[in-house]
Design an enzyme around this catalytic site. Structure first.
Site, PDB file in Angstrom:
ATOM      1  N   ASN A   1      -6.563 -79.576  -5.898  1.00 61.62           N
ATOM      2  CA  ASN A   1      -7.828 -78.955  -5.478  1.00 61.62           C
ATOM      3  C   ASN A   1      -7.698 -77.441  -5.601  1.00 61.62           C
ATOM      4  O   ASN A   1      -6.676 -76.936  -6.065  1.00 61.62           O
ATOM      5  CB  ASN A   1      -8.161 -79.379  -4.048  1.00 61.62           C
ATOM      6  CG  ASN A   1      -7.038 -79.031  -3.095  1.00 61.62           C
ATOM      7  OD1 ASN A   1      -6.740 -77.869  -2.866  1.00 61.62           O
ATOM      8  ND2 ASN A   1      -6.376 -80.051  -2.568  1.00 61.62           N
TER       9      ASN A   1
ATOM     10  N   ASP B   1      -6.769 -86.740  -0.088  1.00 57.82           N
ATOM     11  CA  ASP B   1      -7.042 -87.941   0.695  1.00 57.82           C
ATOM     12  C   ASP B   1      -6.639 -89.192  -0.085  1.00 57.82           C
ATOM     13  O   ASP B   1      -6.411 -90.239   0.495  1.00 57.82           O
ATOM     14  CB  ASP B   1      -8.537 -88.024   1.041  1.00 57.82           C
ATOM     15  CG  ASP B   1      -8.913 -86.947   2.053  1.00 57.82           C
ATOM     16  OD1 ASP B   1      -8.097 -86.688   2.958  1.00 57.82           O
ATOM     17  OD2 ASP B   1      -9.993 -86.345   1.922  1.00 57.82           O
TER      18      ASP B   1
ATOM     19  N   LYS C   1       4.089 -89.868 -20.396  1.00 60.58           N
ATOM     20  CA  LYS C   1       2.728 -89.345 -20.560  1.00 60.58           C
ATOM     21  C   LYS C   1       1.774 -90.482 -20.946  1.00 60.58           C
ATOM     22  O   LYS C   1       2.097 -91.263 -21.848  1.00 60.58           O
ATOM     23  CB  LYS C   1       2.757 -88.257 -21.637  1.00 60.58           C
ATOM     24  CG  LYS C   1       1.454 -87.541 -21.784  1.00 60.58           C
ATOM     25  CD  LYS C   1       1.546 -86.459 -22.838  1.00 60.58           C
ATOM     26  CE  LYS C   1       0.155 -86.020 -23.201  1.00 60.58           C
ATOM     27  NZ  LYS C   1       0.065 -85.484 -24.531  1.00 60.58           N
TER      28      LYS C   1
HETATM   29  O1  PMT Z   1      -5.971 -71.971   0.501  1.00 58.00           O
HETATM   30  P1  PMT Z   1      -7.254 -71.161   0.400  1.00 58.00           P
HETATM   31  O2  PMT Z   1      -7.686 -70.941  -1.015  1.00 58.00           O
HETATM   32  O3  PMT Z   1      -7.146 -69.882   1.204  1.00 58.00           O
HETATM   33  O4  PMT Z   1      -8.432 -72.016   1.069  1.00 58.00           O
HETATM   34  C1  PMT Z   1      -8.422 -72.250   2.448  1.00 58.00           C
HETATM   35  C2  PMT Z   1      -8.903 -73.685   2.791  1.00 58.00           C
HETATM   36  C3  PMT Z   1     -10.376 -73.841   2.450  1.00 58.00           C
HETATM   37  C4  PMT Z   1      -8.075 -74.715   2.038  1.00 58.00           C
HETATM   38  C5  PMT Z   1      -8.666 -73.840   4.343  1.00 58.00           C
HETATM   39  O5  PMT Z   1      -9.412 -72.878   5.029  1.00 58.00           O
HETATM   40  C6  PMT Z   1      -9.042 -75.239   4.817  1.00 58.00           C
HETATM   41  O6  PMT Z   1     -10.190 -75.510   5.163  1.00 58.00           O
HETATM   42  N1  PMT Z   1      -8.055 -76.153   4.859  1.00 58.00           N
HETATM   43  C7  PMT Z   1      -8.271 -77.572   5.157  1.00 58.00           C
HETATM   44  C8  PMT Z   1      -8.820 -78.256   3.956  1.00 58.00           C
HETATM   45  C9  PMT Z   1      -8.962 -79.753   4.168  1.00 58.00           C
HETATM   46  O7  PMT Z   1      -8.188 -80.494   3.660  1.00 58.00           O
HETATM   47  O8  PMT Z   1      -9.921 -80.091   4.994  1.00 58.00           O
HETATM   48  P2  PMT Z   1     -10.252 -81.633   5.388  1.00 58.00           P
HETATM   49  O9  PMT Z   1     -11.504 -81.501   6.154  1.00 58.00           O
HETATM   50  O10 PMT Z   1     -10.202 -82.495   4.201  1.00 58.00           O
HETATM   51  O11 PMT Z   1      -9.050 -82.030   6.325  1.00 58.00           O
HETATM   52  C10 PMT Z   1      -9.058 -81.821   7.728  1.00 58.00           C
HETATM   53  C11 PMT Z   1      -7.665 -81.530   8.254  1.00 58.00           C
HETATM   54  O12 PMT Z   1      -6.834 -82.678   8.059  1.00 58.00           O
HETATM   55  C12 PMT Z   1      -6.971 -80.362   7.583  1.00 58.00           C
HETATM   56  O13 PMT Z   1      -6.256 -79.643   8.563  1.00 58.00           O
HETATM   57  C13 PMT Z   1      -6.029 -81.040   6.596  1.00 58.00           C
HETATM   58  O14 PMT Z   1      -4.859 -80.244   6.387  1.00 58.00           O
HETATM   59  C14 PMT Z   1      -5.689 -82.330   7.316  1.00 58.00           C
HETATM   60  N2  PMT Z   1      -5.373 -83.449   6.416  1.00 58.00           N
HETATM   61  C15 PMT Z   1      -6.304 -83.942   5.545  1.00 58.00           C
HETATM   62  C16 PMT Z   1      -5.989 -85.035   4.755  1.00 58.00           C
HETATM   63  C17 PMT Z   1      -4.714 -85.619   4.850  1.00 58.00           C
HETATM   64  N3  PMT Z   1      -4.376 -86.635   4.097  1.00 58.00           N
HETATM   65  N4  PMT Z   1      -3.814 -85.101   5.715  1.00 58.00           N
HETATM   66  C18 PMT Z   1      -4.134 -84.052   6.495  1.00 58.00           C
HETATM   67  O15 PMT Z   1      -3.297 -83.579   7.290  1.00 58.00           O
END
Ligand code: PMT
Length: 403
Positions: A209, A278, A288
């Site tokens: 991403n 996710d 490949k």
């Molecule tokens: O890195 P930058 O370019 O500065 O951008 C910053 C950012 C947008 C990445 C950051 O501010 C941010 O929002 N990070 C979380 C992104 C994310 O994965 O959001 P989510 O809503 O999908 O996940 C929610 C939380 O669960 C997050 O803390 C994530 O780390 C965590 N997660 C999600 C999926 C997973 N499989 N395991 C997790 O721990």
């Protein structure tokens, strides 16, 4: 409050240089050992003898005026500083700092020091608003330099506007709060995740991403500056990681999970700023993948939710999640906070200009179990990180008091 601290006070050449005498005196009264460097222009506004008398040390003006053969003065001063304060800071010294110029005693010492630097600008209102000055200050802020905003009012040049040096009392307050803050997280172990995970399809292709790591890096840097012992677990990133932290590189969500779990028991705080996949490909091809047919269907499976796993296993840790959303910010943020058992959840609406992925700024709402705690308008990620850590430090203190 400042006993035992060495403060190098840099004075550059503006009319506000006269206020530096009061500042020097107040820092001394707080117990600091103040070493003064003046530029040639500053010495036209205020006599070095005034600063020498107030600081009880010789004032440094000329890089080549080496009075002690046992040391190189600008290196000695740079190394001795617990904090460097530049007040007043003219547009010129700010530009030199941004450009890394070293052509006098003050700029040379500023380039040589590894101590934190506080800058109190003072200049004409139009100079302060000039894009070159704004850009230089933004660059310095990115490097961790802190600014004490100038006041608004009648300026010596006749204009009324922003550019007046902050009052000496305000600068002393900023110095005090810097020292308080810099010890605030001492002895605390903080784990920060950053960047986007990489889920491989074959040796040369992967799913990832847009995360640059900037947000997580900002939190890691701010935590280290507050005295924390920081472990930064970083996946794919485009920026350089900050100094003063222990860096663990990972690639996939699974590797990040293992790396975080290895640190979890000893951690006081975990901040999950990483953008974790996710889903990942069900199968990773050893070779490949060859082109064949008009369509290729990828089968994906869920990755482990790291934050949720941490939430389930939480004992004493303060857990901070992030949420990247494009709609219904509060609804999804509170849902994630509750499901993943977080103490704080930082929600950014990544569809907004200047927020989210791969920019230096962010616009966030910080939620706690009771709902919205703070709304932070557009600001640098480094500043948002500081605001978050102030809440985290208060939470840790609360836990320590058994509340
Ligand atoms: O890195 P930058 O370019 O500065 O951008 C910053 C950012 C947008 C990445 C950051 O501010 C941010 O929002 N990070 C979380 C992104 C994310 O994965 O959001 P989510 O809503 O999908 O996940 C929610 C939380 O669960 C997050 O803390 C994530 O780390 C965590 N997660 C999600 C999926 C997973 N499989 N395991 C997790 O721990």
């Amino acid at each position: 409050m400042l006993r035992g601290k060495t403060i190098v006070l840099g004075i550059s050449g503006g009319i506000a240089a006269y206020k530096a005498a009061a500042l020097c005196s107040k820092l001394k009264q707080e117990g600091a050992d103040v070493r003064v460097i003046m530029t040639e222009a500053a010495a036209k506004f205020i006599a070095p003898l005034t600063l020498q008398t107030l600081s009880r040390h010789q004032v440094y003006l000329d890089t080549f005026d080496e009075r002690d053969p046992g040391v190189v003065s600008h290196i000695d001063l740079a190394d001795s500083a617990d904090l460097v304060v530049v007040a007043p800071a003219t547009a010129n010294i700010i530009a030199k700092m941004a450009g890394g110029l070293a052509d006098d005693m003050l700029s040379t010492t500023l380039l040589a020091t590894t101590a934190p630097v506080l800058v109190a600008p003072a200049m004409n209102v139009h100079m302060y608003a000039h894009p070159a000055v704004e850009r230089n200050m933004a660059l310095l802020a990115e490097r961790g330099v802190r600014f004490i905003e100038p006041g608004t009012g009648q300026l010596a040049c006749g204009y009324v506007g922003k550019g007046r040096l902050a009052e000496p009392e305000e600068i002393v307050l900023a110095v005090r709060s810097w020292f308080t803050q810099s010890a605030e997280l001492a002895g605390r172990k903080i784990v920060v995740t950053a960047g986007g995970t990489v889920e491989r399809l074959d040796p040369v292709r992967y799913l990832t991403n847009d995360s640059s790591g900037k947000m997580g890096f900002a939190v890691a840097e701010a935590a280290a500056l507050r005295g924390a012992d920081v472990t930064l677990i970083a996946a794919r990133t485009s920026d350089a990681p900050p100094e003063g932290v222990r860096l663990v590189r990972v690639e996939s969500a699974e590797q990040m999970l293992q790396a975080v779990l290895a640190e979890y028991e000893d951690a006081d705080v975990v901040v999950k700023a990483a953008a974790v996949a996710d889903y990942r490909p069900v199968a990773r091809s050893v070779n490949k993948i060859k082109k064949s047919g008009e369509r290729l269907v990828l089968e994906l499976e869920r990755t482990a939710d790291i934050l949720q796993t941490l939430g389930e296993r939480k004992t004493h840790q303060v857990l901070v999640g992030f949420a990247a959303e494009t709609e219904r910010l509060e609804h999804y943020a509170m849902d994630k906070l509750q499901r993943k058992n977080c103490d704080f959840l930082v929600a950014n609406d990544v569809s907004r200009e200047g927020a989210g992925f791969n920019v230096d700024t962010n616009i966030v709402n910080i939620y706690g179990p009771q709902g919205l705690i703070e709304t932070l308008p557009l600001m640098r990620k480094r500043e948002a990180a500081d605001r978050l850590l102030t809440l985290v430090a208060a939470k840790l203190a609360e836990k320590e008091r058994g509340e």
